[in-house]
Write a protein that holds these residues in place. Structure first.
Motif, PDB file in Angstrom:
ATOM      1  N   ASN A   1       1.406 -15.189  -3.194  1.00 47.12           N
ATOM      2  CA  ASN A   1       2.782 -14.853  -3.586  1.00 47.12           C
ATOM      3  C   ASN A   1       3.385 -16.013  -4.381  1.00 47.12           C
ATOM      4  O   ASN A   1       2.743 -17.037  -4.596  1.00 47.12           O
ATOM      5  CB  ASN A   1       3.628 -14.486  -2.356  1.00 47.12           C
ATOM      6  CG  ASN A   1       3.784 -15.624  -1.376  1.00 47.12           C
ATOM      7  OD1 ASN A   1       3.865 -16.796  -1.749  1.00 47.12           O
ATOM      8  ND2 ASN A   1       3.837 -15.305  -0.096  1.00 47.12           N
ATOM      9  N   GLU A   2       4.615 -15.833  -4.814  1.00 45.82           N
ATOM     10  CA  GLU A   2       5.281 -16.824  -5.650  1.00 45.82           C
ATOM     11  C   GLU A   2       5.430 -18.173  -4.940  1.00 45.82           C
ATOM     12  O   GLU A   2       5.325 -19.224  -5.566  1.00 45.82           O
ATOM     13  CB  GLU A   2       6.641 -16.302  -6.120  1.00 45.82           C
ATOM     14  CG  GLU A   2       6.565 -15.189  -7.148  1.00 45.82           C
ATOM     15  CD  GLU A   2       6.313 -13.794  -6.581  1.00 45.82           C
ATOM     16  OE1 GLU A   2       6.066 -13.653  -5.357  1.00 45.82           O
ATOM     17  OE2 GLU A   2       6.333 -12.833  -7.374  1.00 45.82           O
ATOM     18  N   THR A   3       5.654 -18.149  -3.642  1.00 46.94           N
ATOM     19  CA  THR A   3       5.797 -19.396  -2.882  1.00 46.94           C
ATOM     20  C   THR A   3       4.496 -20.192  -2.883  1.00 46.94           C
ATOM     21  O   THR A   3       4.512 -21.413  -3.052  1.00 46.94           O
ATOM     22  CB  THR A   3       6.250 -19.103  -1.439  1.00 46.94           C
ATOM     23  OG1 THR A   3       7.497 -18.390  -1.485  1.00 46.94           O
ATOM     24  CG2 THR A   3       6.436 -20.378  -0.645  1.00 46.94           C
TER      25      THR A   3
ATOM     26  N   ILE B   1       8.375 -18.360 -11.897  1.00 46.74           N
ATOM     27  CA  ILE B   1       7.057 -17.846 -11.551  1.00 46.74           C
ATOM     28  C   ILE B   1       7.190 -16.331 -11.453  1.00 46.74           C
ATOM     29  O   ILE B   1       8.122 -15.820 -10.838  1.00 46.74           O
ATOM     30  CB  ILE B   1       6.569 -18.398 -10.200  1.00 46.74           C
ATOM     31  CG1 ILE B   1       6.359 -19.909 -10.292  1.00 46.74           C
ATOM     32  CG2 ILE B   1       5.281 -17.698  -9.772  1.00 46.74           C
ATOM     33  CD1 ILE B   1       5.969 -20.547  -8.980  1.00 46.74           C
ATOM     34  N   GLU B   2       6.223 -15.650 -12.073  1.00 43.25           N
ATOM     35  CA  GLU B   2       6.228 -14.190 -11.994  1.00 43.25           C
ATOM     36  C   GLU B   2       4.808 -13.701 -11.741  1.00 43.25           C
ATOM     37  O   GLU B   2       3.906 -13.972 -12.529  1.00 43.25           O
ATOM     38  CB  GLU B   2       6.742 -13.579 -13.294  1.00 43.25           C
ATOM     39  CG  GLU B   2       6.735 -12.072 -13.288  1.00 43.25           C
ATOM     40  CD  GLU B   2       7.146 -11.453 -14.609  1.00 43.25           C
ATOM     41  OE1 GLU B   2       7.398 -10.245 -14.602  1.00 43.25           O
ATOM     42  OE2 GLU B   2       7.194 -12.156 -15.629  1.00 43.25           O
ATOM     43  N   ILE B   3       4.618 -13.009 -10.627  1.00 40.46           N
ATOM     44  CA  ILE B   3       3.367 -12.306 -10.367  1.00 40.46           C
ATOM     45  C   ILE B   3       3.608 -10.863 -10.784  1.00 40.46           C
ATOM     46  O   ILE B   3       4.575 -10.234 -10.338  1.00 40.46           O
ATOM     47  CB  ILE B   3       2.961 -12.392  -8.883  1.00 40.46           C
ATOM     48  CG1 ILE B   3       2.645 -13.842  -8.498  1.00 40.46           C
ATOM     49  CG2 ILE B   3       1.759 -11.489  -8.605  1.00 40.46           C
ATOM     50  CD1 ILE B   3       2.328 -14.055  -7.036  1.00 40.46           C
ATOM     51  N   LYS B   4       2.767 -10.359 -11.653  1.00 46.19           N
ATOM     52  CA  LYS B   4       2.915  -8.977 -12.116  1.00 46.19           C
ATOM     53  C   LYS B   4       2.558  -8.032 -10.977  1.00 46.19           C
ATOM     54  O   LYS B   4       1.610  -8.263 -10.230  1.00 46.19           O
ATOM     55  CB  LYS B   4       2.015  -8.712 -13.325  1.00 46.19           C
ATOM     56  CG  LYS B   4       2.390  -9.538 -14.539  1.00 46.19           C
ATOM     57  CD  LYS B   4       3.755  -9.153 -15.022  1.00 46.19           C
ATOM     58  CE  LYS B   4       4.094  -9.870 -16.323  1.00 46.19           C
ATOM     59  NZ  LYS B   4       5.335  -9.437 -16.896  1.00 46.19           N
ATOM     60  N   ARG B   5       3.349  -6.964 -10.840  1.00 46.89           N
ATOM     61  CA  ARG B   5       3.175  -6.014  -9.738  1.00 46.89           C
ATOM     62  C   ARG B   5       3.187  -4.578 -10.260  1.00 46.89           C
ATOM     63  O   ARG B   5       3.808  -4.283 -11.283  1.00 46.89           O
ATOM     64  CB  ARG B   5       4.283  -6.202  -8.709  1.00 46.89           C
ATOM     65  CG  ARG B   5       4.262  -7.604  -8.111  1.00 46.89           C
ATOM     66  CD  ARG B   5       5.185  -7.743  -6.914  1.00 46.89           C
ATOM     67  NE  ARG B   5       5.150  -9.094  -6.396  1.00 46.89           N
ATOM     68  CZ  ARG B   5       4.193  -9.582  -5.615  1.00 46.89           C
ATOM     69  NH1 ARG B   5       3.200  -8.812  -5.245  1.00 46.89           N
ATOM     70  NH2 ARG B   5       4.235 -10.833  -5.186  1.00 46.89           N
ATOM     71  N   SER B   6       2.515  -3.704  -9.530  1.00 47.03           N
ATOM     72  CA  SER B   6       2.514  -2.282  -9.859  1.00 47.03           C
ATOM     73  C   SER B   6       3.868  -1.682  -9.499  1.00 47.03           C
ATOM     74  O   SER B   6       4.696  -2.334  -8.846  1.00 47.03           O
ATOM     75  CB  SER B   6       1.405  -1.566  -9.087  1.00 47.03           C
ATOM     76  OG  SER B   6       1.724  -1.544  -7.705  1.00 47.03           O
ATOM     77  N   ALA B   7       4.054  -0.430  -9.859  1.00 46.96           N
ATOM     78  CA  ALA B   7       5.300   0.266  -9.530  1.00 46.96           C
ATOM     79  C   ALA B   7       5.526   0.333  -8.019  1.00 46.96           C
ATOM     80  O   ALA B   7       6.660   0.358  -7.558  1.00 46.96           O
ATOM     81  CB  ALA B   7       5.288   1.668 -10.126  1.00 46.96           C
ATOM     82  N   SER B   8       4.428   0.323  -7.259  1.00 51.80           N
ATOM     83  CA  SER B   8       4.554   0.381  -5.792  1.00 51.80           C
ATOM     84  C   SER B   8       4.718  -1.004  -5.164  1.00 51.80           C
ATOM     85  O   SER B   8       4.846  -1.115  -3.947  1.00 51.80           O
ATOM     86  CB  SER B   8       3.345   1.093  -5.181  1.00 51.80           C
ATOM     87  OG  SER B   8       2.161   0.368  -5.450  1.00 51.80           O
ATOM     88  N   GLY B   9       4.690  -2.067  -5.995  1.00 51.00           N
ATOM     89  CA  GLY B   9       4.910  -3.411  -5.491  1.00 51.00           C
ATOM     90  C   GLY B   9       3.646  -4.200  -5.188  1.00 51.00           C
ATOM     91  O   GLY B   9       3.716  -5.355  -4.775  1.00 51.00           O
ATOM     92  N   ASP B  10       2.482  -3.588  -5.390  1.00 50.05           N
ATOM     93  CA  ASP B  10       1.217  -4.286  -5.148  1.00 50.05           C
ATOM     94  C   ASP B  10       0.943  -5.285  -6.270  1.00 50.05           C
ATOM     95  O   ASP B  10       1.231  -5.021  -7.437  1.00 50.05           O
ATOM     96  CB  ASP B  10       0.050  -3.296  -5.074  1.00 50.05           C
ATOM     97  CG  ASP B  10       0.160  -2.345  -3.892  1.00 50.05           C
ATOM     98  OD1 ASP B  10       0.686  -2.768  -2.843  1.00 50.05           O
ATOM     99  OD2 ASP B  10      -0.265  -1.184  -4.031  1.00 50.05           O
ATOM    100  N   SER B  11       0.362  -6.417  -5.908  1.00 49.67           N
ATOM    101  CA  SER B  11       0.021  -7.441  -6.886  1.00 49.67           C
ATOM    102  C   SER B  11      -1.028  -6.919  -7.860  1.00 49.67           C
ATOM    103  O   SER B  11      -1.997  -6.275  -7.464  1.00 49.67           O
ATOM    104  CB  SER B  11      -0.519  -8.690  -6.186  1.00 49.67           C
ATOM    105  OG  SER B  11      -1.012  -9.611  -7.139  1.00 49.67           O
TER     106      SER B  11
END
Length: 75
Positions: A16-18, A33-43
């Motif tokens: 995660n971002e932390t 910091i940005e982790i790209k995620r799906s529409a459902s919130g999965d990484s």
């Protein structure tokens, strides 16, 4: 992307971002910091780190490219 942004690929789905903040702040101050995620919130297991200074981004690339983190080799 600016010269202060670094692409981080092949992340573990548990990162995660932390986690990234703790790891990459060793190179210098981080603006975002940005982790790209799906529409459902999965990484989507990749993202971007934007540093405050270009030198910190260059250091992060040199230091962390192809290093293992949480069981996966980052690129």
């Amino acid at each position: 992307m600016s010269n202060r942004s670094v692409f981080i690929g092949d992340l573990s789905s548990f990162v995660n971002e932390t986690h990234l903040m703790h790891l990459f702040s060793q190179c210098g101050p981080i603006a975002s910091i940005e982790i790209k995620r799906s529409a459902s919130g999965d990484s989507l297991m990749h993202g971007f780190i934007k540093f405050m200074q270009e030198d910190a981004a260059k250091l992060a690339i040199r230091y962390f490219n192809d290093k293992k983190f949480m069981g996966r080799r980052m690129m």
